[in-house]
Design an enzyme around this catalytic site. Structure first.
Site, short mmCIF file in Angstrom:
data_model
loop_
_atom_site.label_atom_id
_atom_site.label_comp_id
_atom_site.label_asym_id
_atom_site.label_seq_id
_atom_site.Cartn_x
_atom_site.Cartn_y
_atom_site.Cartn_z
N GLU A 197 0.89 -1.17 0.00
CA GLU A 197 0.00 0.00 0.00
C GLU A 197 0.93 1.22 0.00
O GLU A 197 1.05 1.90 -1.01
CB GLU A 197 -0.92 -0.02 1.23
N ASP A 275 -12.10 1.77 4.30
CA ASP A 275 -12.68 2.45 5.47
C ASP A 275 -13.68 3.48 4.96
O ASP A 275 -13.40 4.68 4.92
CB ASP A 275 -11.56 3.14 6.27
N1 HPA Z 1 -4.07 0.19 5.79
C1 HPA Z 1 -3.54 -0.29 6.92
N2 HPA Z 1 -4.21 -0.40 8.04
C2 HPA Z 1 -5.50 -0.04 8.07
C3 HPA Z 1 -6.10 0.44 6.93
C4 HPA Z 1 -5.35 0.57 5.74
O1 HPA Z 1 -5.82 1.00 4.67
N3 HPA Z 1 -7.39 0.72 7.30
C5 HPA Z 1 -7.53 0.36 8.57
N4 HPA Z 1 -6.39 -0.10 9.06
ZN ZN Z 2 -7.23 -1.84 4.67
#
Ligand code: HPA
Ligand code: ZN
Length: 330
Positions: A197, A275
């Site tokens: 990510e 989220d």
């Molecule tokens: N990335 C990492 N941790 C998280 C995320 C996310 O997008 N959303 C909630 N916890």
């Molecule tokens: Zn996530």
């Protein structure tokens, strides 16, 4: 196209239930539990949702989760998300929760799991929406703490399908949790992990070396051509979250997002909301944002939806049934 996107049967695989806490519910639960929020009203909360990166978001997200105290709170939170699933024709969902976010505040795992699970059972009974629960380990904490949590989670094997890994990615690579994933696999859990990510493609590679079944986000896979080839060849699923990636500045804007490019290279990518209360929308809003930017063809939408079915933890029969429905959908 909007009606097509709304009504096509969808599967969601990357949804943090704590991230579906809408400002209105945050206020309602704060009041119910006598908790003081530092925000005066919903508008103030929404103004604070202007994030520069993942950590920026996580700081606010963990604060928000403090209003969740009782089994009823977890039930209500989950039920509100299920209403969205019904509205947007999500027929199957695999939901993350963060046990350590709650045990750190002395909320027992039992309260959390039972509250969420009872709402999911009701979703199945009332609307025929099926689901699995995935417990995510917080990667900014130690492996030792994660292992203690895993021991507790083993008491709820009948309700929890998989173990995941989330929270602050940079400097917390999957390899930090090598023993934890090994143990989780031995205990019979399936494995998923957020990787690629904000962290680079090396994190995805590490996750695959640990035997992880599905990668959450994974958009940095393009950095490593060999890895990309393996991901295509083995059809390793990536649960992509377009609005999240733009909100957290993983991509400068939606035009820069690589989901369509990955789809065209036959990567098993799907669309998810991550989220939704924090990033501007649920799964349908993610599809609409993609369509506004890329002008999706119906075949591309169908492929994204079929990928999500294939990437799910449903059994072969259930997958075949859903794929047939999506193919026949007009
Ligand atoms: N990335 C990492 N941790 C998280 C995320 C996310 O997008 N959303 C909630 N916890
Ligand atoms: Zn996530």
């Amino acid at each position: 196209m909007k009606t097509f996107l709304q009504n096509i049967p969808k599967v969601e695989l990357h949804l943090h239930i704590e991230g579906s806490l809408e400002p209105s519910m945050m206020f309602k639960l704060a009041k119910r539990n006598n908790i003081n929020l530092k925000f005066k009203n919903e508008d103030e909360i929404k103004k604070a949702y202007d994030f520069s990166n993942l950590q920026d978001f996580l700081d606010i997200y963990y604060q928000g989760a403090n209003v969740l105290q009782t089994k009823q709170d977890f039930y209500d939170l989950t039920w509100a998300y299920i209403q969205k699933c019904k509205e947007q024709n999500v027929v199957h969902t695999e939901i993350f929760f963060d046990p350590q976010t709650h045990t750190a505040r002395n909320i027992p795992i039992k309260i959390v799991v039972e509250g969420i699970y009872e709402a999911l059972e009701e979703a199945k009974n009332q609307f025929g929406i099926s689901s699995f629960l995935i417990a995510c380990i917080l990667r900014h904490l130690s492996e030792e703490e994660g292992l203690k949590t895993l021991d507790e989670l083993c008491l709820y094997k009948d309700k929890i399908k998989a173990i995941g890994l989330d929270s602050s990615e940079l400097n917390n690579p999957p390899s930090k949790f090598k023993n934890l994933f090994k143990k989780a696999k031995q205990e019979g859990f399936l494995l998923v992990a957020h990787a690629g990510e904000e962290g680079d493609s090396e994190y995805i590679k590490e996750a695959l070396e640990l035997g992880i079944n599905r990668i959450d986000h994974g958009v940095k896979c393009e950095q490593d051509k060999n890895l990309l080839e393996i991901i295509v060849q083995k059809q390793i699923p990536l649960t992509v979250c377009p609005l999240s990636n733009v909100k957290l500045k993983v991509f400068k804007n939606m035009q820069e997002h690589n989901i369509l490019k990955l789809l065209q290279q036959n990567v098993c990518v799907g669309v998810n909301s991550d989220d939704p209360a924090y990033f501007g929308g649920y799964i349908l809003e993610n599809f609409i944002a993609l369509d506004e930017t890329f002008k999706l063809s119906k075949d591309e939408v169908k492929k994204l939806c079929i990928n999500a079915v294939n990437a799910s933890f449903l059994n072969t029969n259930e997958k075949e049934k859903l794929v047939k429905q999506i193919k026949a959908y007009k």
